[in-house]
Write a protein that holds these residues in place. Structure first.
Motif, PDB file in Angstrom:
ATOM      1  N   LEU A   1       0.838  -1.191   0.000  1.00  0.00           N
ATOM      2  CA  LEU A   1       0.000   0.000   0.000  1.00  0.00           C
ATOM      3  C   LEU A   1       0.879   1.250   0.000  1.00  0.00           C
ATOM      4  O   LEU A   1       1.888   1.311   0.706  1.00  0.00           O
ATOM      5  N   VAL A   2       0.496   2.237  -0.794  1.00  0.00           N
ATOM      6  CA  VAL A   2       1.184   3.523  -0.839  1.00  0.00           C
ATOM      7  C   VAL A   2       0.150   4.614  -0.592  1.00  0.00           C
ATOM      8  O   VAL A   2      -0.918   4.623  -1.212  1.00  0.00           O
ATOM      9  N   ILE A   3       0.468   5.528   0.322  1.00  0.00           N
ATOM     10  CA  ILE A   3      -0.439   6.615   0.684  1.00  0.00           C
ATOM     11  C   ILE A   3       0.289   7.933   0.457  1.00  0.00           C
ATOM     12  O   ILE A   3       1.403   8.123   0.950  1.00  0.00           O
ATOM     13  N   GLY A   4      -0.329   8.837  -0.288  1.00  0.00           N
ATOM     14  CA  GLY A   4       0.320  10.094  -0.614  1.00  0.00           C
ATOM     15  C   GLY A   4      -0.113  11.245   0.272  1.00  0.00           C
ATOM     16  O   GLY A   4      -1.248  11.297   0.754  1.00  0.00           O
ATOM     17  N   THR A   5       0.809  12.177   0.512  1.00  0.00           N
ATOM     18  CA  THR A   5       0.507  13.453   1.150  1.00  0.00           C
ATOM     19  C   THR A   5       0.966  14.555   0.191  1.00  0.00           C
ATOM     20  O   THR A   5       1.406  14.288  -0.921  1.00  0.00           O
ATOM     21  N   GLU A   6       0.895  15.790   0.617  1.00  0.00           N
ATOM     22  CA  GLU A   6       1.298  16.895  -0.255  1.00  0.00           C
ATOM     23  C   GLU A   6       2.765  16.789  -0.668  1.00  0.00           C
ATOM     24  O   GLU A   6       3.114  16.996  -1.828  1.00  0.00           O
ATOM     25  N   ARG A   7       3.634  16.434   0.290  1.00  0.00           N
ATOM     26  CA  ARG A   7       5.073  16.420  -0.003  1.00  0.00           C
ATOM     27  C   ARG A   7       5.705  15.042   0.093  1.00  0.00           C
ATOM     28  O   ARG A   7       6.885  14.889  -0.252  1.00  0.00           O
ATOM     29  N   LEU A   8       4.947  14.056   0.559  1.00  0.00           N
ATOM     30  CA  LEU A   8       5.522  12.758   0.863  1.00  0.00           C
ATOM     31  C   LEU A   8       4.747  11.623   0.204  1.00  0.00           C
ATOM     32  O   LEU A   8       3.578  11.780  -0.144  1.00  0.00           O
ATOM     33  N   THR A   9       5.407  10.501   0.086  1.00  0.00           N
ATOM     34  CA  THR A   9       4.754   9.239  -0.238  1.00  0.00           C
ATOM     35  C   THR A   9       5.071   8.272   0.883  1.00  0.00           C
ATOM     36  O   THR A   9       6.240   8.070   1.222  1.00  0.00           O
ATOM     37  N   LEU A  10       4.043   7.706   1.486  1.00  0.00           N
ATOM     38  CA  LEU A  10       4.213   6.713   2.549  1.00  0.00           C
ATOM     39  C   LEU A  10       4.146   5.337   1.891  1.00  0.00           C
ATOM     40  O   LEU A  10       3.088   4.915   1.425  1.00  0.00           O
ATOM     41  N   GLU A  11       5.279   4.652   1.819  1.00  0.00           N
ATOM     42  CA  GLU A  11       5.380   3.389   1.109  1.00  0.00           C
ATOM     43  C   GLU A  11       5.385   2.222   2.091  1.00  0.00           C
ATOM     44  O   GLU A  11       6.277   2.123   2.934  1.00  0.00           O
ATOM     45  N   GLY A  12       4.387   1.344   1.969  1.00  0.00           N
ATOM     46  CA  GLY A  12       4.309   0.183   2.828  1.00  0.00           C
ATOM     47  C   GLY A  12       5.533  -0.706   2.677  1.00  0.00           C
ATOM     48  O   GLY A  12       6.009  -0.960   1.568  1.00  0.00           O
ATOM     49  N   VAL A  13       6.058  -1.178   3.794  1.00  0.00           N
ATOM     50  CA  VAL A  13       7.279  -1.976   3.822  1.00  0.00           C
ATOM     51  C   VAL A  13       6.924  -3.454   3.726  1.00  0.00           C
ATOM     52  O   VAL A  13       6.154  -3.977   4.539  1.00  0.00           O
ATOM     53  N   THR A  14       7.456  -4.132   2.733  1.00  0.00           N
ATOM     54  CA  THR A  14       7.238  -5.569   2.564  1.00  0.00           C
ATOM     55  C   THR A  14       8.143  -6.346   3.523  1.00  0.00           C
ATOM     56  O   THR A  14       9.129  -5.805   4.031  1.00  0.00           O
ATOM     57  N   PRO A  15       7.852  -7.626   3.768  1.00  0.00           N
ATOM     58  CA  PRO A  15       8.775  -8.432   4.573  1.00  0.00           C
ATOM     59  C   PRO A  15      10.190  -8.463   4.005  1.00  0.00           C
ATOM     60  O   PRO A  15      11.165  -8.501   4.761  1.00  0.00           O
ATOM     61  N   ALA A  16      10.311  -8.427   2.682  1.00  0.00           N
ATOM     62  CA  ALA A  16      11.651  -8.408   2.073  1.00  0.00           C
ATOM     63  C   ALA A  16      12.391  -7.141   2.464  1.00  0.00           C
ATOM     64  O   ALA A  16      13.568  -7.180   2.858  1.00  0.00           O
ATOM     65  N   ALA A  17      11.730  -5.982   2.358  1.00  0.00           N
ATOM     66  CA  ALA A  17      12.368  -4.724   2.736  1.00  0.00           C
ATOM     67  C   ALA A  17      12.617  -4.663   4.239  1.00  0.00           C
ATOM     68  O   ALA A  17      13.644  -4.138   4.692  1.00  0.00           O
ATOM     69  N   ALA A  18      11.691  -5.212   5.023  1.00  0.00           N
ATOM     70  CA  ALA A  18      11.854  -5.204   6.482  1.00  0.00           C
ATOM     71  C   ALA A  18      13.070  -6.018   6.893  1.00  0.00           C
ATOM     72  O   ALA A  18      13.815  -5.625   7.807  1.00  0.00           O
ATOM     73  N   THR A  19      13.288  -7.144   6.245  1.00  0.00           N
ATOM     74  CA  THR A  19      14.454  -7.959   6.556  1.00  0.00           C
ATOM     75  C   THR A  19      15.734  -7.173   6.341  1.00  0.00           C
ATOM     76  O   THR A  19      16.646  -7.177   7.171  1.00  0.00           O
ATOM     77  N   ASP A  20      15.806  -6.468   5.224  1.00  0.00           N
ATOM     78  CA  ASP A  20      16.992  -5.685   4.895  1.00  0.00           C
ATOM     79  C   ASP A  20      17.158  -4.509   5.852  1.00  0.00           C
ATOM     80  O   ASP A  20      18.255  -4.255   6.374  1.00  0.00           O
TER      81      ASP A  20
END
Length: 351
Positions: A187-206
């Motif tokens: 899931l990705v949620i946008g704001t005016e200046r930011l993008t909030l990108e959901g972290v997958t288990p693969a990214a969390a491991t790293d």
């Protein structure tokens, strides 16, 4: 992608002289020939989505094989369309997302790569089973797919049987059969200046070790709080209780694509509709209102969910900057103990 294609083409190419049209592909309604054409079709469709940066729907085209194309030719087309997808993945910037319906209507290049790999793995399996062949892909390919598209599936003893079970193609001891399934892009949620990108288990491991999680960070990041939070995400995944919407998000600045920090939930909402949120920023990103902007947006997203009544945040008594962030985001202090203050934000109309 290339490894999955090599394994697929090697196996199917070795039996290209057999009858594919008269044999059903495992549990599918298609025969083996139709399934091979489907593999090629989805690979080129995914390449088209990425190349065209299509935001709202499928690019309106489809692939067909020339009349008279034999099974060896179908394998060649799978190789070619897979190579096109691999090229699209390599040349697409990491922040680009294109339409895919499951489940949040978009995917990034890593998501399309994983979707391409799983199409190849599963449908090669289906064709192989129909033709009575033995097939088991490399474990790292299965793990690649599971940690990116199946964050809600607890890892099993080995990746391939787990992937087959998760897609309704096999059994795992102690787990009920799967009759309906869909993969899960982040899931990705946008704001005016930011993008909030959901972290997958693969990214969390790293991120939980010494890696960057696939993000380009500003100097000083990621900070310890992000690494600890990522470790908790992966622990929940290992325990089979991770629900990706209620996990961690990396805050990415739109103007330059650099990651500034992380924000997320400690778990799913409880029976009273309470969900706890936490966050941190790299020091160089503080003082610009990023945390407040992200907190307002993510809290608002949570409160729009039927299962949420209250968003809760605990902050150290001496952490005045974080307390100010909560106040600016509309939170109210409701409790305290010797070390911490408790803040809440309730849905409109809740007293």
């Amino acid at each position: 992608m290339e490894q999955a294609l090599d394994e697929c083409a090697g196996l199917l190419g070795s039996v290209a002289d057999r009858d594919w049209e008269g044999v059903r592909a495992a549990r599918l309604d298609w025969n083996c020939r139709e399934t091979a054409v489907h593999i090629a079709g989805v690979l080129i469709a995914y390449a088209g989505q990425l190349a065209g940066r299509e935001p709202e729907g499928w690019t309106p085209f489809e692939i067909s094989l020339d009349e008279g194309t034999d099974n060896a030719g179908a394998v060649q087309v799978i190789r070619t369309t897979g190579a096109l997808l691999a090229a699209a993945v390599r040349t697409t910037p990491r922040d680009v997302r294109a339409f895919h319906p499951y489940p949040f209507r978009s995917a990034n290049r890593e998501g399309f790569a994983a979707m391409g790999v799983i199409e190849v793995l599963l449908h090669t399996h289906d064709i192989a089973e129909g033709l009575g062949l033995s097939y088991e892909p490399a474990p790292e390919l299965c793990d690649f797919v599971l940690t990116r598209l199946f964050p809600h599936v607890q890892p099993g003893p080995t990746p391939w049987p787990t992937l087959l079970w998760a897609t309704g193609r096999g059994e795992l001891p102690g787990r009920a059969p799967v009759t309906e399934w869909r993969w899960n892009n982040n899931l990705v949620i946008g704001t005016e200046r930011l993008t909030l990108e959901g972290v997958t288990p693969a990214a969390a491991t790293d991120l939980s070790t010494v890696g960057d999680g696939g993000f380009e960070w500003i100097e000083g990041g990621p900070v310890d709080g992000t690494r600890v939070g990522a470790g908790l995400v992966y622990k929940q995944y290992e325990d089979g209780i991770h629900r990706p919407e209620w996990g961690m998000y990396v805050l990415v600045r739109r103007e330059d694509g650099r990651a500034l920090g992380a924000m997320g939930f400690h778990g799913v909402p409880d029976e009273a509709g309470r969900v706890e949120i936490g966050y941190d920023l790299v020091e160089g990103a503080r003082g610009h209102g990023y945390a407040t902007e992200a907190l307002r947006t993510l809290s608002s997203w949570a409160l729009k969910r039927d299962e949420v009544r209250t968003v809760v945040a605990n902050v150290e008594r001496g952490n005045l900057p974080s307390q100010n962030v909560l106040a600016r985001a509309g939170f109210t202090q409701v409790a305290e103990d010797p070390g911490h203050l408790v803040y809440e934000l309730r849905e409109p109309g809740e007293g």
